[in-house]
Design a protein around this motif. Structure first.
Motif, mmCIF file in Angstrom:
data_model
loop_
_atom_site.group_PDB
_atom_site.id
_atom_site.type_symbol
_atom_site.label_atom_id
_atom_site.label_comp_id
_atom_site.label_asym_id
_atom_site.label_seq_id
_atom_site.Cartn_x
_atom_site.Cartn_y
_atom_site.Cartn_z
ATOM 1 N N PRO A 40 0.822 -1.208 0.000
ATOM 2 C CA PRO A 40 0.000 0.000 0.000
ATOM 3 C C PRO A 40 0.856 1.259 0.000
ATOM 4 O O PRO A 40 1.902 1.304 0.651
ATOM 5 C CB PRO A 40 -0.802 -0.125 1.301
ATOM 6 N N ALA A 41 0.439 2.254 -0.729
ATOM 7 C CA ALA A 41 1.106 3.562 -0.780
ATOM 8 C C ALA A 41 2.538 3.476 -1.296
ATOM 9 O O ALA A 41 3.338 4.390 -1.051
ATOM 10 C CB ALA A 41 1.087 4.233 0.592
ATOM 11 N N GLU A 42 2.875 2.388 -2.011
ATOM 12 C CA GLU A 42 4.177 2.298 -2.658
ATOM 13 C C GLU A 42 3.987 1.929 -4.118
ATOM 14 O O GLU A 42 2.911 1.489 -4.529
ATOM 15 C CB GLU A 42 5.059 1.250 -1.978
ATOM 16 N N GLY A 43 5.043 2.105 -4.911
ATOM 17 C CA GLY A 43 4.968 1.701 -6.297
ATOM 18 C C GLY A 43 5.183 0.205 -6.451
ATOM 19 O O GLY A 43 5.743 -0.445 -5.568
ATOM 20 N N PRO A 44 4.727 -0.374 -7.565
ATOM 21 C CA PRO A 44 4.951 -1.800 -7.814
ATOM 22 C C PRO A 44 6.441 -2.123 -7.930
ATOM 23 O O PRO A 44 7.207 -1.335 -8.482
ATOM 24 C CB PRO A 44 4.239 -2.041 -9.148
ATOM 25 N N THR A 45 6.797 -3.282 -7.431
ATOM 26 C CA THR A 45 8.173 -3.773 -7.534
ATOM 27 C C THR A 45 8.188 -4.961 -8.473
ATOM 28 O O THR A 45 7.419 -5.909 -8.283
ATOM 29 C CB THR A 45 8.703 -4.203 -6.158
ATOM 30 N N GLN B 36 -2.092 5.642 -13.697
ATOM 31 C CA GLN B 36 -3.020 6.058 -12.659
ATOM 32 C C GLN B 36 -3.670 4.810 -12.083
ATOM 33 O O GLN B 36 -4.042 3.894 -12.831
ATOM 34 C CB GLN B 36 -4.085 6.987 -13.255
ATOM 35 N N GLN B 37 -3.768 4.755 -10.761
ATOM 36 C CA GLN B 37 -4.393 3.599 -10.144
ATOM 37 C C GLN B 37 -5.358 4.034 -9.054
ATOM 38 O O GLN B 37 -4.973 4.771 -8.132
ATOM 39 C CB GLN B 37 -3.361 2.657 -9.533
ATOM 40 N N ASP B 38 -6.598 3.572 -9.152
ATOM 41 C CA ASP B 38 -7.571 3.750 -8.083
ATOM 42 C C ASP B 38 -7.561 2.504 -7.211
ATOM 43 O O ASP B 38 -7.192 1.421 -7.666
ATOM 44 C CB ASP B 38 -8.961 3.981 -8.668
ATOM 45 N N PRO B 39 -7.961 2.626 -5.945
ATOM 46 C CA PRO B 39 -7.891 1.484 -5.016
ATOM 47 C C PRO B 39 -8.618 0.254 -5.551
ATOM 48 O O PRO B 39 -9.757 0.348 -6.017
ATOM 49 C CB PRO B 39 -8.558 2.029 -3.752
ATOM 50 N N GLY B 40 -7.955 -0.885 -5.499
ATOM 51 C CA GLY B 40 -8.566 -2.138 -5.925
ATOM 52 C C GLY B 40 -8.677 -2.311 -7.424
ATOM 53 O O GLY B 40 -9.285 -3.277 -7.895
ATOM 54 N N MET B 41 -8.092 -1.383 -8.157
ATOM 55 C CA MET B 41 -8.211 -1.436 -9.612
ATOM 56 C C MET B 41 -6.833 -1.648 -10.243
ATOM 57 O O MET B 41 -5.807 -1.567 -9.582
ATOM 58 C CB MET B 41 -8.817 -0.136 -10.137
ATOM 59 N N GLU B 42 -6.866 -1.916 -11.558
ATOM 60 C CA GLU B 42 -5.603 -2.072 -12.254
ATOM 61 C C GLU B 42 -4.960 -0.713 -12.520
ATOM 62 O O GLU B 42 -5.584 0.331 -12.380
ATOM 63 C CB GLU B 42 -5.823 -2.821 -13.586
ATOM 64 N N LEU B 43 -3.681 -0.758 -12.895
ATOM 65 C CA LEU B 43 -2.991 0.455 -13.298
ATOM 66 C C LEU B 43 -3.366 0.769 -14.746
ATOM 67 O O LEU B 43 -3.401 -0.124 -15.599
ATOM 68 C CB LEU B 43 -1.470 0.258 -13.225
ATOM 69 N N SER B 84 -12.401 14.475 -9.038
ATOM 70 C CA SER B 84 -12.292 13.274 -9.884
ATOM 71 C C SER B 84 -10.844 12.900 -10.190
ATOM 72 O O SER B 84 -10.581 11.792 -10.669
ATOM 73 C CB SER B 84 -13.067 13.474 -11.188
ATOM 74 N N HIS B 85 -9.909 13.804 -9.924
ATOM 75 C CA HIS B 85 -8.491 13.513 -10.137
ATOM 76 C C HIS B 85 -7.860 12.791 -8.956
ATOM 77 O O HIS B 85 -6.693 12.392 -9.018
ATOM 78 C CB HIS B 85 -7.712 14.812 -10.402
ATOM 79 N N THR B 86 -8.614 12.621 -7.895
ATOM 80 C CA THR B 86 -8.108 11.905 -6.723
ATOM 81 C C THR B 86 -7.750 10.482 -7.110
ATOM 82 O O THR B 86 -8.593 9.733 -7.612
ATOM 83 C CB THR B 86 -9.157 11.898 -5.599
ATOM 84 N N SER B 87 -6.482 10.109 -6.891
ATOM 85 C CA SER B 87 -5.992 8.803 -7.322
ATOM 86 C C SER B 87 -4.535 8.664 -6.900
ATOM 87 O O SER B 87 -3.949 9.576 -6.317
ATOM 88 C CB SER B 87 -6.107 8.681 -8.848
ATOM 89 N N GLN B 88 -3.966 7.492 -7.203
ATOM 90 C CA GLN B 88 -2.524 7.329 -7.059
ATOM 91 C C GLN B 88 -1.893 7.413 -8.443
ATOM 92 O O GLN B 88 -2.362 6.768 -9.386
ATOM 93 C CB GLN B 88 -2.160 6.000 -6.402
ATOM 94 N N TYR B 89 -0.830 8.203 -8.554
ATOM 95 C CA TYR B 89 -0.134 8.403 -9.822
ATOM 96 C C TYR B 89 1.250 7.773 -9.722
ATOM 97 O O TYR B 89 2.037 8.098 -8.824
ATOM 98 C CB TYR B 89 -0.045 9.892 -10.162
ATOM 99 N N PRO B 104 7.811 5.389 -6.233
ATOM 100 C CA PRO B 104 6.965 5.093 -5.076
ATOM 101 C C PRO B 104 5.537 5.607 -5.208
ATOM 102 O O PRO B 104 4.672 5.238 -4.430
ATOM 103 C CB PRO B 104 7.690 5.783 -3.926
ATOM 104 N N GLY B 105 5.299 6.466 -6.201
ATOM 105 C CA GLY B 105 3.940 6.965 -6.414
ATOM 106 C C GLY B 105 3.643 8.245 -5.651
ATOM 107 O O GLY B 105 4.302 8.583 -4.659
ATOM 108 N N THR B 106 2.638 8.957 -6.154
ATOM 109 C CA THR B 106 2.083 10.124 -5.461
ATOM 110 C C THR B 106 0.604 9.858 -5.242
ATOM 111 O O THR B 106 -0.132 9.588 -6.200
ATOM 112 C CB THR B 106 2.247 11.411 -6.289
ATOM 113 N N ARG B 107 0.202 9.937 -3.990
ATOM 114 C CA ARG B 107 -1.223 9.773 -3.704
ATOM 115 C C ARG B 107 -1.842 11.161 -3.623
ATOM 116 O O ARG B 107 -1.528 11.943 -2.721
ATOM 117 C CB ARG B 107 -1.438 9.017 -2.399
ATOM 118 N N LEU B 108 -2.700 11.469 -4.575
ATOM 119 C CA LEU B 108 -3.300 12.802 -4.695
ATOM 120 C C LEU B 108 -4.742 12.766 -4.213
ATOM 121 O O LEU B 108 -5.520 11.892 -4.623
ATOM 122 C CB LEU B 108 -3.267 13.264 -6.155
ATOM 123 N N THR B 109 -5.067 13.705 -3.349
ATOM 124 C CA THR B 109 -6.451 13.892 -2.897
ATOM 125 C C THR B 109 -6.858 15.320 -3.206
ATOM 126 O O THR B 109 -6.194 16.262 -2.775
ATOM 127 C CB THR B 109 -6.595 13.619 -1.395
#
Lengths: 116, 111
Positions: A40-45, B36-43, B84-89, B104-109
Motif C-alpha cells: 500500500p502507498a508504494e509503487g509496484p516492484t 493512474q491507479q484507483d484502489p482495488g483497480m488495475e494500473l 475526480s483527479h483523486t488517485s494514485q499516480y 513510489p507513487g504520489t497519492r493525490l487527494t
C-alpha cells in the motif's frame, strides 16, 4: 473489456506453504508477461517475467508458468513468507500489441496474505 | 535496482489548484510512463514518452499533461485539479529489457 484478468481478489496461505497466483489474458498479441508486487502507498516492484517462447521461469522462491494455449499464467511462491503479503499484479505486453511503446496492461491484482 | 523518484509522496489540495507531480530517474532510460491507479483497480497508462521532446497520450483519457525536456525528468501537470483527479499516480521507466521500474507513487487527494 479487460484483457488481463486476475479472478481471485484475495488469497490466504500459511507460512511455509505454496502460494499460487493466477492470471488469464485474452489478447494473443501479448508475448511478454510480468509479475509485480505492491505494498500500500508504494509503487509496484518487479518480481519476475516470462517471454512467450518459454513456459517456465524461475528466480529463487518465485516461479512463473505460462500456458499459451490456455492463455494462462501463474506465479508460484515456495515457501511463502509473511513478508510476501502484498498485492500481486500480473501484466502483459507485446510488440504486436503496443509497438515500441512496450506499454503494460495490468490485471486488477490479488491480495496475498501469508499467515505466520 | 531502479532509481526512480517521485515527489510529493502525498498531496492534499483544493479544487481548482494547479499541481505538478515530479518524476525523475537516474538510469538514463529513454522510455518513461505515467500510470493512474484507483484502489482495488488495475494500473492504467495515461502518458508515455520515448525520449526527450516526445510525449504521447496513453490508453486512459486524462486531463493531465506531461513534458520531457530532459531524459531524467518527466513531470505531470494538472492545470485545475478536481475531486475526480483523486488517485494514485505512478511513474515508471524502462531500460533495455521489457521490465518497467516504478517510483513510489504520489497519492493525490483533491477536496
Amino acid at each position: 473489456d479487460q484483457q488481463v484478468k486476475q479472478n481471485s481478489p484475495s488469497l490466504s496461505v500459511q507460512e511455509g506453504r505454496i502460494s499460487i497466483l493466477n492470471c488469464d489474458y485474452t489478447n494473443s498479441m501479448f508475448d511478454y508477461f510480468l509479475w509485480y508486487k505492491k505494498y500500500p502507498a508504494e509503487g509496484p516492484t518487479f518480481l519476475i517475467s516470462i517471454s512467450s517462447i518459454k513456459d517456465k521461469n524461475e528466480d529463487g522462491r518465485f516461479t512463473v508458468f505460462l500456458n499459451k494455449s490456455a492463455k494462462h499464467l501463474s506465479l508460484h511462491i515456495v515457501p511463502s513468507q509473511p513478508g510476501d503479503s502484498a498485492v500481486y499484479f500480473c501484466a502483459a505486453s507485446g510488440f504486436a500489441y503496443g509497438g515500441a511503446t512496450n506499454k503494460l496492461i495490468f490485471g486488477t491484482g490479488t491480495l496475498l496474505a501469508v499467515q505466520p | 535496482e531502479a532509481d526512480i523518484y517521485q515527489t510529493p509522496r502525498y498531496l492534499v489540495i483544493g479544487t481548482g489548484k494547479k499541481i505538478t507531480l515530479e518524476c525523475s530517474q537516474t538510469m538514463g532510460h529513454d522510455k518513461m510512463y505515467w500510470y493512474q491507479q484507483d484502489p482495488g483497480m488495475e494500473l492504467h497508462l495515461i502518458h508515455y514518452s520515448y525520449g526527450v521532446n516526445s510525449t504521447e497520450k496513453g490508453d486512459l483519457s486524462s486531463e493531465s499533461t506531461v513534458s520531457r525536456i530532459r531524459t531524467e525528468h518527466f513531470p505531470l501537470t494538472l492545470e485545475s485539479a478536481r475531486p475526480s483527479h483523486t488517485s494514485q499516480y505512478l511513474c515508471a521507466s524502462k531500460g533495455y529489457y521489457n521490465e518497467q521500474f516504478f517510483g513510489p507513487g504520489t497519492r493525490l487527494t483533491v477536496l
